[in-house]
Design an enzyme around this catalytic site. Structure first.
Site, PDB file in Angstrom:
ATOM      1  N   LYS A  64       0.832  -1.217   0.000  1.00 54.14           N
ATOM      2  CA  LYS A  64       0.000   0.000   0.000  1.00 54.14           C
ATOM      3  C   LYS A  64       0.859   1.256   0.000  1.00 54.14           C
ATOM      4  O   LYS A  64       0.459   2.273  -0.553  1.00 54.14           O
ATOM      5  CB  LYS A  64      -0.972   0.000   1.180  1.00 54.14           C
ATOM      6  CG  LYS A  64      -2.040  -1.081   1.033  1.00 54.14           C
ATOM      7  CD  LYS A  64      -3.448  -0.617   1.337  1.00 54.14           C
ATOM      8  CE  LYS A  64      -4.443  -1.636   0.842  1.00 54.14           C
ATOM      9  NZ  LYS A  64      -5.812  -1.418   1.190  1.00 54.14           N
TER      10      LYS A  64
ATOM     11  N   LYS B 234      -6.029  -9.209  -7.885  1.00 55.38           N
ATOM     12  CA  LYS B 234      -7.400  -9.476  -7.434  1.00 55.38           C
ATOM     13  C   LYS B 234      -8.328  -8.314  -7.809  1.00 55.38           C
ATOM     14  O   LYS B 234      -7.866  -7.169  -7.936  1.00 55.38           O
ATOM     15  CB  LYS B 234      -7.446  -9.770  -5.932  1.00 55.38           C
ATOM     16  CG  LYS B 234      -7.242  -8.592  -5.039  1.00 55.38           C
ATOM     17  CD  LYS B 234      -7.633  -8.930  -3.604  1.00 55.38           C
ATOM     18  CE  LYS B 234      -7.563  -7.674  -2.769  1.00 55.38           C
ATOM     19  NZ  LYS B 234      -8.267  -7.667  -1.548  1.00 55.38           N
TER      20      LYS B 234
ATOM     21  N   LYS C 165     -11.907  -2.891  -4.951  1.00 56.33           N
ATOM     22  CA  LYS C 165     -12.765  -1.710  -5.062  1.00 56.33           C
ATOM     23  C   LYS C 165     -11.952  -0.447  -5.315  1.00 56.33           C
ATOM     24  O   LYS C 165     -12.487   0.539  -5.804  1.00 56.33           O
ATOM     25  CB  LYS C 165     -13.712  -1.548  -3.868  1.00 56.33           C
ATOM     26  CG  LYS C 165     -13.148  -1.699  -2.489  1.00 56.33           C
ATOM     27  CD  LYS C 165     -14.249  -1.479  -1.460  1.00 56.33           C
ATOM     28  CE  LYS C 165     -14.254  -2.500  -0.344  1.00 56.33           C
ATOM     29  NZ  LYS C 165     -13.028  -2.582   0.451  1.00 56.33           N
TER      30      LYS C 165
END
Ligand code: AQP
Length: 333
Positions: free
Chosen positions: A115, A197, A200
């Site tokens: 991240k 993957k 969102k």
């Protein structure tokens, strides 16, 4: 809710529109667990703050996530569905647990590395201490089991380490949680890059099917899904795009990969995509219908959020008071 049952804890971030991955991989499998467990499901809005949010959209997403939980079949009377930020104990316990967590442990977290690479302009301290807040979420409710995806297993491990360290000093304060070994949901990959993957926060809207996408959008996204140039109907790792489409089709229809390969033998990829979009539309239609109904009933959702926050607070505060007492903080109330 049966208090004699073991406790199960999970949640989702209110970061954006939920994807089919969130549904097939997690949400769908939570329905019915309340028969076996005392279930707590959070709308993890404090976690979402590690990434900049647009305040009105963020508030709307959190509320929408609550409606999606209910629309998916998670009954707010049999389960506790609540906004994380409505229970202040989370932030309070997270601070305390920060003081029982080592920098070196947090530096090893792969999600932090991923991240911080993704948000290089905003590598904030919250992103770094995210696993401590997650530990607080789980430990506050004395959870026995936590359904986690593979990418969250490391966070559950650190939660266990923190709980064991704390218990080692102060006695049995926290239940040490185990990963939930139950029906494993499908892992859904991006429609545009099957090595990633479905997520969102993906910047490409064609990569994800959102739970509230209308039928035409779902058809368009399925048509544009990346496949390969082999033009062979098979379920194998060498054709990851097609394999992902088959996985989604299986999760939506309950069929096995063998059945699906048989069903589409001799067909082109276009026919697979067409059948897939109809299967996804059929799975999402009842959920979308229910969300529409809930959107019209503002006071019902307000009431669920309020009463469930009180139920969650009751349990969380019991743990927090015990923690404070053990470590020597003064309780003046
Ligand atoms: N593609 C996926 N396939 C299967 N399961 C998935 N989950 C997420 N994506 C897939 C599961 O959904 C739950 C909610 O996860 P989260 O909201 O805490 O965040 P996440 O895992 O990081 O999911 P996203 O969609 O990728 O969110 P962002 O983009 O905000 O980081 C988890 O149980 C997860 O396993």
């Amino acid at each position: 809710m049966n208090k004699d049952h073991k406790v199960l804890y999970s949640g989702m971030q209110a970061t954006g529109n939920l994807t089919l991955g969130n549904y097939l991989g997690a949400l769908k499998n939570w329905v019915g667990l309340a028969d076996e467990y005392e279930c707590y499901y959070g709308v993890m809005d404090l976690h979402s703050l590690t990434v900049r949010q647009d305040p009105p959209a963020f508030r709307a997403h959190a509320r929408e996530l609550m409606m999606i939980y209910i629309a998916a079949g998670i009954d707010p009377e049999k389960n506790v569905l609540y906004l994380q930020s409505s229970v202040p104990c989370h932030a309070e316990l997270a601070w305390i647990l920060n003081c029982y967590t080592y920098i070196g442990e947090l530096q090893r977290m792969t999600q932090f590395k991923d991240k911080s690479a993704k948000h290089a302009d905003n590598v904030n301290a919250g992103l770094f201490t995210y696993p401590v807040l997650m530990a607080a979420d789980i430990l506050l409710y004395q959870a026995d089991v936590v359904p986690v995806g593979k990418d969250q297993l490391q966070h559950l491990e650190i939660t266990r380490d923190i709980a064991q360290r704390f218990n080692g000093i102060y006695g049995d304060v926290f239940t040490v949680p185990e990963p939930y070994i139950g029906k494993i949901g499908a892992r859904v990959m991006s429609l545009q890059d099957p090595s990633k993957k479905m997520s969102k926060s993906d910047e490409n809207p064609n990569a994800s099917i959102y739970l509230l996408d209308d039928p035409d959008t779902i058809r368009r996204k399925c048509r544009r899904a990346v496949t390969d140039s082999e033009a062979t109907i098979a379920y194998r790792d060498e054709q990851p795009g097609l394999k992902n489409l088959f996985d989604i089709y299986c999760a939506c229809t309950g069929k096995t990969p063998e059945e699906v390969v048989h069903e589409f033998a001799g067909c082109g990829y276009g026919q697979v995509k067409e059948a897939l979009s109809e299967a996804v539309i059929a799975v999402l239609a009842p959920l979308q219908e229910k969300v529409k109904e809930l959107q019209k009933d503002k006071s019902y959702i307000d009431n669920v959020m309020k009463t469930n926050a009180e139920r969650a607070y009751y349990t969380a505060n019991k743990t927090l008071r015990k923690v404070k007492k053990k470590i020597g903080l003064t309780d003046v109330r």
